[in-house]
Design an enzyme around this catalytic site. Structure first.
Site, PDB file in Angstrom:
ATOM      1  N   GLU A 287       0.816  -1.219   0.000  1.00 60.40           N
ATOM      2  CA  GLU A 287       0.000   0.000   0.000  1.00 60.40           C
ATOM      3  C   GLU A 287       0.851   1.271   0.000  1.00 60.40           C
ATOM      4  OE1 GLU A 287      -3.412   0.308   2.475  1.00 60.40           O
ATOM      5  OE2 GLU A 287      -4.215  -1.647   1.908  1.00 60.40           O
ATOM      6  N   HIS A 561      -1.491  -1.777  10.508  1.00 60.78           N
ATOM      7  CA  HIS A 561      -1.006  -3.154  10.486  1.00 60.78           C
ATOM      8  C   HIS A 561       0.208  -3.292  11.395  1.00 60.78           C
ATOM      9  CE1 HIS A 561      -3.125  -4.951   6.811  1.00 60.78           C
ATOM     10  NE2 HIS A 561      -3.552  -3.700   6.866  1.00 60.78           N
TER      11      HIS A 561
END
Length: 579
Positions: A287, A561
């Protein structure tokens, strides 16, 4: 032969692309700010409590009007830029490659492997959510450019610190203090998303830390991570210090099976660490969609990782041409390696749906040069990274993508593997967007990929090992005091009750109530970030063992995350027989 750095075949096409993007960028930025000014993160809402109540509505109203007008003014120029930018994508190679100048393949190859026949390789993966600022805010994360720079700095601080293990020989303890929990000082980060960053004293010398421990022990031996006596001040781009083992003159010490922070269960040593493992060799990030953020991240990482692949993916209309194949964003994959990249290949998933179809998610496969072995053969390693389909309840899409991943990796290795080369590792990592405990992910959990690649955290389909903690954080709570710093997040992850609050829970199957966990089983959150390795594809005269599995909290407050690290020991058959 080394890869070419430019993604374009010649300067003319590169110039057309640069001109087109220069015309598009202002319009894109104004639209990004228009959305961002209307969407606040939890942290910004907390900080606004200290301001006058009328200021924020005024900022939203006048900011929205201003950026909307600027967007309309820039739109015609963006259309002209699009007419230049879109056709140039047909000539673009699907990644940009940065290589530190003044280096050569021979200098960067691993030294010592040809003498000892064994080495240690460190891998890491993390989803950074470096989307355009407006889109990142929907994940409760803002300030993409600042986050990118700070993430890079934190990673460098972690991987470049001296990896020192302190072995204590006393009647009551034979363990080693974990590097992440020892009193070794580290530099503080330059940007704190919570403005509550703890200040770490930098005046304390590592020798003082050793002295503090020695007061309660009879013998202390301090060794670096490579167990050699090479000076720590060597260049970061050199691999020879980070992986040499067993050289003449090295200081030997018993390997610690248990330590403060480092545990061992099911023959897998594991740790929850507030720092990135030192001497990571290959790093896969997901990402990293924003181009400017990718460049800032590369700028921070390139002094350590001399080989970086970024802006990975395809743009515009892709064959078979159609509206559903138009890609607004690249794959978001970002690879940083200490080792030279000999070959690289990228494939995008043609079966993406919904909002995921706007990005060119796929698989990046690379072949890395490690160095010569005892037989003077070229030693290489394969490293693959991917990011699968995100929406829940679409396991069939992800299974199809796993089928593609398996095929593409096999084809790449068949095409690039040479008879005179020896392969020492084959690693696959990334954000798989499914876990191994949710009933909703049963299809993916039983995929045949896990028959080929070993998952150190997996006990079987649908069952995690009891020490696994999960890697997906609950977005609304990213800035809570219990998780807003690396140290606080580390403490919270080590408590099962706190993990239930801050780690995303398993997803039930549609129409079925979730009963979790089973009796006498620990609560484990969603682990969607994986590092897998395969032994069947490495050369026959090598053996692999896990040295350490790490859950990393150093990026607390900067992503939703938890990064994951894995270190593998690779030994030649002669070394194995001697053991």
């Amino acid at each position: 032969m080394a890869l070419q750095t430019s993604p374009f075949p010649n300067g003319c096409v590169a110039g057309i692309h640069a001109l087109g993007w220069a015309l598009i960028l202002p319009c894109f930025w104004f639209l990004d700010r228009l959305i961002a000014v209307c969407k606040s993160t939890t942290l910004e809402r907390i900080q606004r409590n200290e301001e006058e109540c009328y200021l924020h509505p005024l900022k939203v109203v006048f900011g929205s009007i201003t950026f909307f007008i600027l967007f309309l003014i820039a739109a015609p120029f963006a259309f002209l830029g699009f007419l230049l930018w879109a056709p140039s994508q047909g000539c673009r190679r699907p990644f940009s490659y940065h290589r530190e100048p003044g280096s050569s393949l021979e200098k960067e190859a691993l030294r010592g492997f040809e003498l000892t026949g064994k080495a240690s390789f460190g891998f890491g993966t993390a989803n950074l959510c470096l989307l355009p600022d407006s889109l990142a805010r929907f994940n409760n994360l803002g300030h993409t450019q600042r986050r990118a720079a700070d993430i890079g700095q934190r990673i460098v601080q972690g991987v470049c610190r001296p990896h020192i293990r302190i072995f204590v020989d006393s009647p009551t303890s034979v363990a080693a203090l974990s590097p992440s929990n020892s009193n070794i000082p580290t530099n503080s980060s330059t940007y704190s998303p919570t403005d509550q960053q703890a200040q770490i004293p930098v005046s304390q010398h590592p020798d003082q830390a050793v002295e503090n421990v020695s007061r309660s022990s009879s013998r202390v031996v301090c060794v670096s991570c490579d167990d050699s006596e090479q000076p720590i001040s060597e260049s970061h781009n050199s691999n020879q210090n980070s992986n040499q083992q067993g050289q003449t003159g090295q200081r030997s010490a018993p390997r610690a099976l248990l330590s403060q922070g480092l545990r061992q269960k099911d023959d897998v040593p594991w740790e929850v660490s507030s720092l990135f493992p030192s001497n990571i060799d290959v790093l896969c990030l997901e990402e990293v969609f924003d181009k400017r953020a990718a460049q800032k991240l590369a700028k921070e990482l390139k002094p350590v990782f001399g080989h970086i692949l970024y802006d990975v993916g395809v743009y515009a209309c892709q064959p078979p041409c159609g509206c559903s194949t138009f890609k607004f964003f690249n794959s978001g994959l970002f690879l940083a390696s200490r080792y030279p990249v000999l070959e690289a290949e990228y494939h995008w998933f043609p079966n993406s749906r919904g909002e995921d179809a706007l990005a060119a998610k796929g698989l990046l496969s690379t072949k890395l040069l490690i160095g010569p072995n005892q037989k003077q053969k070229k030693v290489v390693g394969y490293f693959n990274c991917t990011h699968l389909h995100a929406p829940e309840g679409e396991g069939k899409v992800r299974c199809e993508q796993l089928n593609m991943v398996t095929k593409w990796i096999g084809d790449f290795q068949a095409a690039t593997r040479q008879p005179d080369e020896e392969v020492v590792f084959d690693v696959l990592c990334g954000d798989f967007n499914f876990d191994n405990c949710s009933p909703d992910d049963t299809l993916e959990q039983n995929h045949c990929l896990f028959n080929e690649y070993r998952d150190p955290c997996r006990a079987g389909p649908g069952k995690e090992k009891p020490w696994v903690i999960g890697t997906l954080l609950e977005q609304p709570t990213l800035y809570d005091d219990e998780v807003n710093t690396p140290e606080n997040l580390q403490r919270s992850l080590e408590s099962e009750e706190l993990r239930k609050q801050y780690i995303a829970p398993p997803v039930p199957a549609p129409g079925t109530a979730l009963v979790y966990p089973d009796d006498d089983q620990p609560w484990i959150g969603r682990r969607i970030d994986y590092i897998l390795y395969r032994e069947s594809s490495i050369s026959n005269n090598y053996r692999t063992e896990i040295e350490e599995m790490t859950f990393i909290t150093q990026l607390a407050g900067l992503t939703d995350h938890i990064p994951v690290g894995l270190r593998l020991n690779v030994m030649m058959e002669s070394q194995t027989n001697e053991g």
